[in-house]
Structure formats: C-alpha cells, structure tokens
Design an enzyme around this catalytic site. Structure first.
Site, short mmCIF file in Angstrom:
data_model
loop_
_atom_site.label_atom_id
_atom_site.label_comp_id
_atom_site.label_asym_id
_atom_site.label_seq_id
_atom_site.Cartn_x
_atom_site.Cartn_y
_atom_site.Cartn_z
N ASP A 31 0.85 -1.18 0.00
CA ASP A 31 0.00 0.00 0.00
C ASP A 31 0.89 1.24 0.00
OD1 ASP A 31 -2.17 1.97 0.68
OD2 ASP A 31 -3.30 0.13 1.04
N GLY A 71 -6.11 1.69 -5.74
CA GLY A 71 -6.67 2.65 -6.68
C GLY A 71 -7.66 3.57 -6.00
N SER A 109 -15.21 -2.69 -11.35
CA SER A 109 -16.34 -2.00 -10.77
C SER A 109 -17.57 -2.12 -11.65
CB SER A 109 -16.01 -0.51 -10.59
OG SER A 109 -17.14 0.24 -10.23
N TYR A 134 -13.80 7.26 -14.11
CA TYR A 134 -13.49 6.10 -13.27
C TYR A 134 -13.92 4.81 -13.96
CZ TYR A 134 -14.15 2.95 -9.21
OH TYR A 134 -14.14 1.89 -8.34
#
Length: 268
Positions: A31, A71, A109, A134
């Site tokens: 991360d 992200g 997504s 996005y």
C-alpha cells in the site's frame, strides 16, 4: 497460496487480507501507507504506478497470485483515473509476466457498465458502458487483463464490485451490496478456480433484489451467503431512489459527474 494484495490498507483490502490469512493463505501486503496495527506478515510501502518498484517487490518472493485492490475508489480526472487504475494494473501484469506469477485478480467496478439501463438481470456479456472516467479506466484495465490472458496465458479475473460496506444504506444498495465476508469468499474463489483464463464476475452478495447475474461467479466457485434483504427494514426510501435505479451505475450517471475529459485552466 502466497498472495500479494495491493491496496491492503484500504477498506476492502483490510478485510481481504485478514480473511485470506484466516483461510490459510500467506498474504504479502502492499500500500502507499504503512501496515495497520496488528498486521502480520510482509508489508511494502510502494506506489503501484512505479513499475520498477512493483517489479522489485514481486521479485523478492515467489507468488501464486496477485490481488489488485489499489486505486482511487471514486471519480477523478481522466488522466488521474488512468494512472490509478490502468497504469497500476499494467505495472502488476508486467511484473507477473516477468516473475512467473500465474494469476491476477482485479477489483473492477460495476461502473464499467454503469450507463446500462437497468431492466432485466445484467449479464457479464453486455458491452462496456462506463458512467464516468473512473468507469472508463476500469474498462481499460479489464481490457489489459484480457490482453495478458491471451498474450501470455495468465489467468486474469475482473470482479465488478457493487456497493461494499458493513450493510446497505440505500434502496439501490439492497440490490448492489457486497458484504465483507462475501468479498473474501469471492476473492478466494477467484484465486482457486481452475484455469479460468480471462473471466468477469459481479461482486455482490446473494441479494434477493440483485440487479446483476451471479451465475458467472458461481461458475468460478463463488458462493455468496449474505443477503441485503436482512437490512431492508433499516433502509428508508429517498427522493433519489428512482433516479438511482434508472441505470446500473446509480448516482455516478448523474449530471454532477459530468465534466470535460481534458479540462484545462483558462489562461489569464
């Protein structure tokens, strides 16, 4: 399995990291921030947009898979969205090829198909219809996964995540909710499905009001056990419900998200 999880300190990453470890997997975290308190195992503070840094992490240990959760989880500029979702995915795929990591699981997504009008149960075979920049970046990242599956023989899986959280908080989320436990079940199914090649599935729980077809996930071994309907009596109707139900992307399809792709400041 030994699994690298990117975005391991995020809201999804923390649950997936702990859940996979509880199921006997060895998890390596990555991360932009240090490991949370109580985090066991290896941890790397690395920016996934840096391909050299990513490759160095992957080179340090043999891996069975990469789970890419890093992200920015919201709308941004077109270029920022591509850096956050496409460049990072490319860096990890290149590292996987270079160091013989056979599988990459990606947090895509529902916004990759968010402008699809909501009518019947949505399959994974519909054309990409992103609702935002996005969403555009998620479509491009899925295309990269497909390319690397075809070009290099990697197993690459794109999980089109719905509304992740402890419980649904809107009428739309009664259809699109993904529980913490089902998220871990989904990721583990993607890690263990035999030879999936390139695959897409919807990341939702076994919701009574589900908008999206769970069969592609079930074919990979994903067996969701939670249902948003258990929280239905806590969800109050709202004026925005009808608009949010018009397209599968919900509020991301609204005019507040309209903006130029390459907006530039006006010169004085």
């Amino acid at each position: 399995m030994r699994v690298l999880v990117t975005g391991a300190a995020g809201s999804i990453g923390r649950g997936v990291t702990v859940g996979l470890a509880d199921r006997g997997h060895e998890v390596v975290g990555l991360d932009l921030v240090p490991a949370p308190d109580g985090q066991d195992g290896r941890w790397y503070v690395v920016d996934c947009t840096d391909p050299d840094a990513v490759r160095a992490v992957v080179a340090e240990q043999p891996l069975d898979a990469i789970v890419h959760l890093a992200g920015h989880p919201d709308e941004g500029s077109l270029t920022g969205s591509f850096d956050s979702h496409v460049v990072t995915t490319a860096a990890l795929l290149d590292a996987a090829v270079a160091h013989d990591v056979p599988r990459v699981v990606y947090a895509s997504s529902n916004h990759a198909v968010g402008r699809t009008p909501r009518t019947d149960l949505l399959s994974v075979d519909v054309r990409p219809r992103p609702d935002t920049f996005y969403g555009v970046a998620k479509v491009a990242a899925e295309a990269l996964l497909s390319l690397y599956a075809d070009r290099y023989g990697l197993d690459t899986l794109a999980c089109r995540i719905g509304s992740f959280g402890p419980e649904p908080t809107s009428v739309r989320q009664l259809s699109t909710w993904l529980s913490h436990d089902d998220c871990v079940r989904m990721v583990e199914a993607c890690l263990t499905a035999p030879a999936p090649g390139f695959a897409v599935l919807y990341g939702i729980s076994a919701n009574t009001r589900a908008w999206w077809d769970l069969e592609p996930g079930r074919a990979l071994g994903y067996r969701p056990m939670d249902d948003a309907e258990a929280f239905a009596d806590r969800v109050e109707p709202a004026l925005a419900d009808a608009a949010e139900a018009a397209h599968v992307g919900g509020p991301f399809t609204g005019e507040p998200y309209y903006r130029p792709a390459l907006d530039r400041p006006v010169a004085p």
